[in-house]
Design a protein around this motif. Structure first.
Motif, PDB file in Angstrom:
ATOM      1  N   ALA A 152       0.812  -1.211   0.000  1.00 52.85           N
ATOM      2  CA  ALA A 152       0.000   0.000   0.000  1.00 52.85           C
ATOM      3  C   ALA A 152       0.846   1.261   0.000  1.00 52.85           C
ATOM      4  N   LEU A 153       2.168   1.117   0.171  1.00 55.45           N
ATOM      5  CA  LEU A 153       3.047   2.277   0.118  1.00 55.45           C
ATOM      6  C   LEU A 153       3.407   2.633  -1.323  1.00 55.45           C
ATOM      7  N   ASN A 154       3.164   1.724  -2.270  1.00 55.51           N
ATOM      8  CA  ASN A 154       3.405   2.013  -3.683  1.00 55.51           C
ATOM      9  C   ASN A 154       2.345   2.973  -4.203  1.00 55.51           C
ATOM     10  N   SER A 155       2.776   3.964  -4.945  1.00 53.72           N
ATOM     11  CA  SER A 155       1.808   4.917  -5.500  1.00 53.72           C
ATOM     12  C   SER A 155       0.845   4.224  -6.460  1.00 53.72           C
ATOM     13  N   SER A 156       1.340   3.230  -7.206  1.00 51.61           N
ATOM     14  CA  SER A 156       0.477   2.524  -8.161  1.00 51.61           C
ATOM     15  C   SER A 156      -0.616   1.751  -7.445  1.00 51.61           C
ATOM     16  N   VAL A 157      -0.337   1.226  -6.278  1.00 49.95           N
ATOM     17  CA  VAL A 157      -1.341   0.501  -5.504  1.00 49.95           C
ATOM     18  C   VAL A 157      -2.334   1.479  -4.872  1.00 49.95           C
ATOM     19  N   GLN A 158      -1.839   2.593  -4.374  1.00 48.40           N
ATOM     20  CA  GLN A 158      -2.711   3.578  -3.730  1.00 48.40           C
ATOM     21  C   GLN A 158      -3.783   4.104  -4.681  1.00 48.40           C
ATOM     22  N   VAL A 159      -3.434   4.256  -5.954  1.00 48.84           N
ATOM     23  CA  VAL A 159      -4.402   4.758  -6.931  1.00 48.84           C
ATOM     24  C   VAL A 159      -5.609   3.828  -7.025  1.00 48.84           C
ATOM     25  N   PHE A 160      -5.364   2.526  -6.994  1.00 47.13           N
ATOM     26  CA  PHE A 160      -6.465   1.569  -7.094  1.00 47.13           C
ATOM     27  C   PHE A 160      -7.192   1.424  -5.755  1.00 47.13           C
ATOM     28  N   LEU A 161      -6.445   1.439  -4.650  1.00 48.30           N
ATOM     29  CA  LEU A 161      -7.084   1.351  -3.339  1.00 48.30           C
ATOM     30  C   LEU A 161      -8.017   2.544  -3.114  1.00 48.30           C
ATOM     31  N   ALA A 162      -7.613   3.708  -3.590  1.00 46.56           N
ATOM     32  CA  ALA A 162      -8.417   4.912  -3.394  1.00 46.56           C
ATOM     33  C   ALA A 162      -9.753   4.834  -4.120  1.00 46.56           C
ATOM     34  N   ASP A 163      -9.847   3.959  -5.122  1.00 45.65           N
ATOM     35  CA  ASP A 163     -11.086   3.825  -5.887  1.00 45.65           C
ATOM     36  C   ASP A 163     -11.995   2.740  -5.324  1.00 45.65           C
ATOM     37  N   LEU A 164     -11.490   1.976  -4.363  1.00 44.10           N
ATOM     38  CA  LEU A 164     -12.286   0.915  -3.756  1.00 44.10           C
ATOM     39  C   LEU A 164     -13.177   1.458  -2.639  1.00 44.10           C
ATOM     40  N   PRO A 165     -14.227   0.729  -2.272  1.00 43.82           N
ATOM     41  CA  PRO A 165     -14.984   1.119  -1.075  1.00 43.82           C
ATOM     42  C   PRO A 165     -14.032   1.189   0.110  1.00 43.82           C
ATOM     43  N   PRO A 166     -14.166   2.189   0.990  1.00 39.29           N
ATOM     44  CA  PRO A 166     -13.221   2.374   2.098  1.00 39.29           C
ATOM     45  C   PRO A 166     -12.995   1.122   2.946  1.00 39.29           C
ATOM     46  N   GLU A 167     -14.059   0.355   3.200  1.00 38.27           N
ATOM     47  CA  GLU A 167     -13.893  -0.833   4.039  1.00 38.27           C
ATOM     48  C   GLU A 167     -13.036  -1.893   3.342  1.00 38.27           C
ATOM     49  N   ARG A 168     -13.177  -2.018   2.012  1.00 39.82           N
ATOM     50  CA  ARG A 168     -12.378  -2.983   1.261  1.00 39.82           C
ATOM     51  C   ARG A 168     -10.923  -2.532   1.201  1.00 39.82           C
ATOM     52  N   ALA A 169     -10.699  -1.237   1.016  1.00 39.28           N
ATOM     53  CA  ALA A 169      -9.332  -0.720   0.986  1.00 39.28           C
ATOM     54  C   ALA A 169      -8.641  -0.942   2.327  1.00 39.28           C
ATOM     55  N   ARG A 170      -9.343  -0.668   3.411  1.00 34.45           N
ATOM     56  CA  ARG A 170      -8.762  -0.871   4.742  1.00 34.45           C
ATOM     57  C   ARG A 170      -8.439  -2.346   4.973  1.00 34.45           C
ATOM     58  N   PRO A 182       6.432  -5.274   8.062  1.00 31.79           N
ATOM     59  CA  PRO A 182       6.935  -4.969   9.412  1.00 31.79           C
ATOM     60  C   PRO A 182       7.997  -3.876   9.354  1.00 31.79           C
ATOM     61  N   GLY A 183       7.914  -2.957  10.322  1.00 30.99           N
ATOM     62  CA  GLY A 183       8.890  -1.875  10.363  1.00 30.99           C
ATOM     63  C   GLY A 183       8.698  -0.812   9.306  1.00 30.99           C
ATOM     64  N   ALA A 184       7.509  -0.772   8.716  1.00 26.10           N
ATOM     65  CA  ALA A 184       7.266   0.226   7.660  1.00 26.10           C
ATOM     66  C   ALA A 184       7.293   1.646   8.205  1.00 26.10           C
ATOM     67  N   GLY A 185       7.009   1.785   9.495  1.00 26.99           N
ATOM     68  CA  GLY A 185       6.989   3.128  10.066  1.00 26.99           C
ATOM     69  C   GLY A 185       5.753   3.914   9.706  1.00 26.99           C
ATOM     70  N   VAL A 186       4.811   3.271   9.068  1.00 26.70           N
ATOM     71  CA  VAL A 186       3.556   3.905   8.659  1.00 26.70           C
ATOM     72  C   VAL A 186       2.415   2.999   9.087  1.00 26.70           C
ATOM     73  N   GLY A 187       1.388   3.563   9.696  1.00 28.11           N
ATOM     74  CA  GLY A 187       0.251   2.774  10.153  1.00 28.11           C
ATOM     75  C   GLY A 187      -0.905   2.807   9.174  1.00 28.11           C
ATOM     76  N   THR A 188      -1.885   1.967   9.433  1.00 33.88           N
ATOM     77  CA  THR A 188      -3.048   1.875   8.554  1.00 33.88           C
ATOM     78  C   THR A 188      -3.754   3.216   8.422  1.00 33.88           C
ATOM     79  N   GLN A 189      -3.913   3.921   9.542  1.00 30.78           N
ATOM     80  CA  GLN A 189      -4.641   5.189   9.500  1.00 30.78           C
ATOM     81  C   GLN A 189      -3.939   6.208   8.625  1.00 30.78           C
ATOM     82  N   GLU A 190      -2.609   6.207   8.650  1.00 27.37           N
ATOM     83  CA  GLU A 190      -1.871   7.148   7.798  1.00 27.37           C
ATOM     84  C   GLU A 190      -2.065   6.801   6.325  1.00 27.37           C
TER      85      GLU A 190
END
Length: 274
Positions: A152-170, A182-190
């Motif tokens: 989900a940190l890839n910009s190419s993945v984020q573009v498609f996740l952003a088009d999904l229903p929020p619950e499915r993306a989460r 692990p160790g990404a330093g970024v959480g789901t909410q971010e």
């Protein structure tokens, strides 16, 4: 002046052909009156636009209505385009290959910005590279066709996740293939916040989040239904793309993605915010 028998049918045919062509042109002119800005049109309005008598316009509309090419709006009794037009355009829409349509614009964009540009599609859980135009610079970032991006940190993945229903993306971010490493330093909410930003400005940015030496910028490409069918991705070395240039390149990538979308018949959307 005498006219031979062989000349008579030929001239009559020419006149018939010209009349038929004129009728076809009139029908096309009538259909072009229906726009995104003015989807409802009355006989009088159309007649004024195309320069035909109202009776001629009425006959054309009656024929088109019989074929479901246009239909009446119940409230205003004016006409609008009908579903029959989709049936006519169906074969064209089905054969619009996003890869084929996109390639010339990918080539132009890569030459303009001097960086690698690619097209990615979504297989339901990952973004897959299906086309690429490599930068001509000595130091560049490229990936073989078929390369998959899941994080989900890839910009190419984020573009498609952003088009999904929020619950499915989460769900995908928390436990699916797009789950944060692990160790990404970024959480789901971010990440969810980043997806909101993608929707607002029309592109996603990966500023060294997956690879410290690389920046990825991706914008959605939409089809005639308004659905995201591909992502226009730019990849470049980190040292060439600081935050200021990332915003500049993001706006440019998003603009070209909208051009490709328009070629695919996508309805115009609201302009992205800065």
């Amino acid at each position: 002046m005498s006219v031979t028998r062989s000349e008579v049918p030929r001239r009559a045919s020419e006149g018939s052909g010209q009349r038929a062509a004129s009728v076809i042109v009139n029908v096309i002119d009538v259909l072009r009156c229906f726009t995104v800005e003015a989807p409802l049109q009355g006989v009088t309005e159309i007649a004024a636009q195309v320069g035909l008598h109202k009776s001629s316009v009425s006959r054309i509309l009656a024929t088109l209505e019989g074929e479901a090419i246009v239909e009446r709006d119940e409230a205003s009794r004016k006409f609008r385009l009908g579903l029959g037009l989709i049936a006519v355009a169906g074969p064209l829409l089905a054969n619009l290959d996003v890869r084929r349509v996109s390639l010339p614009m990918l080539q132009e964009l890569s030459a303009e910005i001097g960086e690698t540009v690619a097209l990615v599609v979504w297989d339901g859980t990952e973004a897959v590279t299906v086309e690429q135009v490599a930068s001509t610079q000595n130091i560049k970032h490229t990936a073989p066709l078929g390369t998959r991006y899941a994080s989900a940190l890839n910009s190419s993945v984020q573009v498609f996740l952003a088009d999904l229903p929020p619950e499915r993306a989460r769900e995908l971010v928390e436990s699916g293939p797009s789950a944060l490493p692990p160790g990404a330093g970024v959480g789901t909410q971010e990440v969810v916040g980043r997806l909101d930003r993608v929707r607002e400005r029309g592109y996603a940015v990966n500023q060294g989040d997956t690879f410290a030496e690389e920046v990825g910028i991706c914008a959605p490409v939409r089809d005639h239904r308004g659905q995201v069918v591909a992502g226009l991705l730019m990849a470049a070395p980190f040292y060439r793309v600081g935050p200021d240039r990332a915003d500049e390149l993001g706006a440019r990538v998003a603009a070209v993605a909208r051009q490709i979308s328009a070629r695919l018949g996508a309805p115009p959307g609201p302009p992205a915010s800065d």
